[in-house]
Write a protein that holds these residues in place. Structure first.
Motif, PDB file in Angstrom:
ATOM      1  N   ALA A   1       0.806  -1.216   0.000  1.00 40.65           N
ATOM      2  CA  ALA A   1       0.000   0.000   0.000  1.00 40.65           C
ATOM      3  C   ALA A   1       0.843   1.271   0.000  1.00 40.65           C
ATOM      4  CB  ALA A   1      -0.924   0.011   1.220  1.00 40.65           C
ATOM      5  N   ASP A   2       2.040   1.233  -0.580  1.00 39.45           N
ATOM      6  CA  ASP A   2       2.863   2.443  -0.563  1.00 39.45           C
ATOM      7  C   ASP A   2       2.462   3.382  -1.702  1.00 39.45           C
ATOM      8  OD1 ASP A   2       4.117   1.538  -2.917  1.00 39.45           O
ATOM      9  OD2 ASP A   2       5.673   0.522  -1.786  1.00 39.45           O
ATOM     10  N   ASP A   3       3.035   4.573  -1.721  1.00 36.04           N
ATOM     11  CA  ASP A   3       2.633   5.601  -2.681  1.00 36.04           C
ATOM     12  C   ASP A   3       2.918   5.205  -4.123  1.00 36.04           C
ATOM     13  OD1 ASP A   3       1.703   7.221  -0.670  1.00 36.04           O
ATOM     14  OD2 ASP A   3       3.531   8.437  -0.528  1.00 36.04           O
ATOM     15  N   SER A   4       4.039   4.535  -4.355  1.00 34.65           N
ATOM     16  CA  SER A   4       4.371   4.156  -5.725  1.00 34.65           C
ATOM     17  C   SER A   4       3.374   3.142  -6.273  1.00 34.65           C
ATOM     18  CB  SER A   4       5.796   3.610  -5.798  1.00 34.65           C
ATOM     19  OG  SER A   4       5.962   2.509  -4.923  1.00 34.65           O
TER      20      SER A   4
ATOM     21  N   ARG B   1       0.223   2.933  -5.256  1.00 35.68           N
ATOM     22  CA  ARG B   1      -1.017   3.690  -5.478  1.00 35.68           C
ATOM     23  C   ARG B   1      -0.955   4.448  -6.799  1.00 35.68           C
ATOM     24  NH1 ARG B   1      -1.976   8.852  -4.623  1.00 35.68           N
ATOM     25  NH2 ARG B   1      -0.134   9.079  -3.271  1.00 35.68           N
ATOM     26  N   GLU B   2       0.157   5.080  -7.075  1.00 39.76           N
ATOM     27  CA  GLU B   2       0.289   5.827  -8.326  1.00 39.76           C
ATOM     28  C   GLU B   2       0.203   4.906  -9.533  1.00 39.76           C
ATOM     29  OE1 GLU B   2       3.951   7.891  -7.927  1.00 39.76           O
ATOM     30  OE2 GLU B   2       3.218   9.240  -6.343  1.00 39.76           O
ATOM     31  N   THR B   3       0.789   3.721  -9.420  1.00 41.27           N
ATOM     32  CA  THR B   3       0.725   2.757 -10.526  1.00 41.27           C
ATOM     33  C   THR B   3      -0.711   2.310 -10.759  1.00 41.27           C
ATOM     34  OG1 THR B   3       2.973   1.979 -10.088  1.00 41.27           O
ATOM     35  CG2 THR B   3       1.524   0.504 -11.323  1.00 41.27           C
TER      36      THR B   3
ATOM     37  N   LEU C   1      -7.373  -1.213  -5.792  1.00 38.08           N
ATOM     38  CA  LEU C   1      -7.407  -0.015  -4.940  1.00 38.08           C
ATOM     39  C   LEU C   1      -8.411  -0.195  -3.806  1.00 38.08           C
ATOM     40  CD1 LEU C   1      -7.164   2.758  -7.664  1.00 38.08           C
ATOM     41  CD2 LEU C   1      -5.547   2.418  -5.784  1.00 38.08           C
TER      42      LEU C   1
ATOM     43  N   LEU D   1      -7.017   2.690  -0.067  1.00 37.34           N
ATOM     44  CA  LEU D   1      -6.163   3.877  -0.113  1.00 37.34           C
ATOM     45  C   LEU D   1      -7.029   5.123  -0.298  1.00 37.34           C
ATOM     46  CD1 LEU D   1      -3.371   2.418  -2.420  1.00 37.34           C
ATOM     47  CD2 LEU D   1      -3.296   2.718   0.056  1.00 37.34           C
TER      48      LEU D   1
ATOM     49  N   ALA E   1      -6.349   8.171  -0.521  1.00 36.92           N
ATOM     50  CA  ALA E   1      -5.845   9.133  -1.497  1.00 36.92           C
ATOM     51  C   ALA E   1      -6.271   8.810  -2.925  1.00 36.92           C
ATOM     52  CB  ALA E   1      -4.323   9.210  -1.410  1.00 36.92           C
ATOM     53  N   SER E   2      -6.833   7.631  -3.136  1.00 39.43           N
ATOM     54  CA  SER E   2      -7.276   7.265  -4.480  1.00 39.43           C
ATOM     55  C   SER E   2      -8.736   7.629  -4.735  1.00 39.43           C
ATOM     56  CB  SER E   2      -7.082   5.758  -4.691  1.00 39.43           C
ATOM     57  OG  SER E   2      -7.921   5.013  -3.816  1.00 39.43           O
TER      58      SER E   2
END
Length: 334
Positions: A196-199, A201-203, A223, A228, A230-231
């Motif tokens: 569940a890290d930011d990279s 999530r961005e992917t 997701l 997450l 932030a998504s």
């Protein structure tokens, strides 16, 4: 009766044993079925021999199918050898039986067969290794991520995803973004569901705009599993996807986030033309549990689809139970 097959000396049923060496392939095939149904390991050498050496493809195919019930060394070795059978049906049956293995110890026997194997065999063995979660499969799976075959790459991703192998994350994210095969991108997106890290999530949010709708669908589902927050914005945009399957998964993911800021966006789906989406929207609103969600759910009690109405009632009851629990907790604290 004179026994003429050395592999049959350990069994007591002479009549059935004789059918293994009958001239008629149909008789031999029925013998394989009957012996397998006995679930007696004494017959395993005969079943394995039928798979390895019978001249009829139908007999070999049946033996491959019936050997799925055993995780023994003889059975696994015979099935691995059958992955190179001249008959495509036998190869497929062997692959299916290997995929049914449950014992990690049996999985250890698969690893040597990966060396110098053809494409079909590599893919079949990796598929069989996937759910066994065998740590020693990590190295071969990592190497297979760069295989020329998209099928092999996809199966390797499955192995690493089930192992939750953190060191593979950079390669998995790269495959999710850039692999030429939508099947590989789909598998890679799904395999990211343990981090569940930011990279990651961005992917996954990048995958929400993939050209293949199944990849977008899987990205929304993953997701949701990761919850997450932030998504949220990206998932709300995915509600307007051209494919209702993506919309449904995005609604489900937003429900798992339990962010009431999405109430309005999800509420709009209660008039969606596909009933499965309306059902999922109702359940998501039940997860939000706020007054606005309750109001739109009550208005949807007259939906024309009984499954949607059932989901609406469940969501309303869920909100009621949550409010009652909160009230009781407040009363105790006061």
């Amino acid at each position: 009766m004179t026994r003429t097959h050395p592999l049959l000396d350990a069994v007591a049923d002479d009549a059935l044993a004789a059918r293994f060496i009958d001239d008629d392939a149909a008789v031999r095939r029925l013998a394989v079925i009957e012996a397998a149904d006995l679930e007696d390991e004494a017959w395993l050498p005969a079943l394995a021999d039928a798979l390895r050496h019978d001249t009829d493809a139908g007999v070999r195919r049946t033996a491959a199918q019936r050997l799925c019930a055993w995780d023994t060394a003889d059975a696994v070795d015979a099935l691995c050898a059958a992955l190179g059978d001249a008959d495509a049906g036998t190869r497929e049956a062997a692959a299916e039986s290997l995929a049914a293995l449950k014992d990690p110890v049996a999985g250890e026997r698969l690893l040597p067969y990966l060396a110098d194997a053809d494409t079909f065999t590599r893919a079949a063995l990796l598929r069989a290794l996937r759910e066994l979660r065998l740590p020693r499969a990590t190295g071969p799976a990592l190497a297979a991520l760069s295989d020329a075959s998209s099928i092999v790459r996809r199966e390797a991703i499955g192995v690493l995803g089930w192992l939750r192998h953190a060191n593979a994350l950079p390669q998995l994210m790269q495959l999710a973004r850039t692999d030429a095969s939508p099947d590989v991108r789909h598998a890679a997106v799904g395999a990211l569901g343990f981090a569940a890290d930011d990279s990651v999530r961005e992917t996954l949010m990048h995958a929400l705009s993939d050209e293949a709708w199944r990849v977008r669908e899987e990205a929304a589902a993953t997701l949701g599993k990761l919850r997450l927050v932030a998504s949220r914005g990206a998932l709300e945009r995915a509600l307007a996807d051209d494919y209702w399957q993506v919309t449904l998964q995005a609604a489900r993911a937003l429900g798992r986030l339990r962010d009431v800021a999405s109430t309005h966006a999800v509420s709009a789906l209660l008039t969606f033309p596909v009933s499965n989406v309306r059902k999922e929207a109702a359940l998501a609103l039940g997860e939000f549990g706020n007054a606005d969600a309750l109001a739109v759910l009550e208005a949807a009690l007259g939906d024309g689809d009984p499954e949607v109405r059932k989901a609406v009632r469940i969501a309303i009851a869920q909100i009621g139970e949550r409010h009652a629990t909160d009230a009781a907790r407040t009363h105790i604290q006061s």
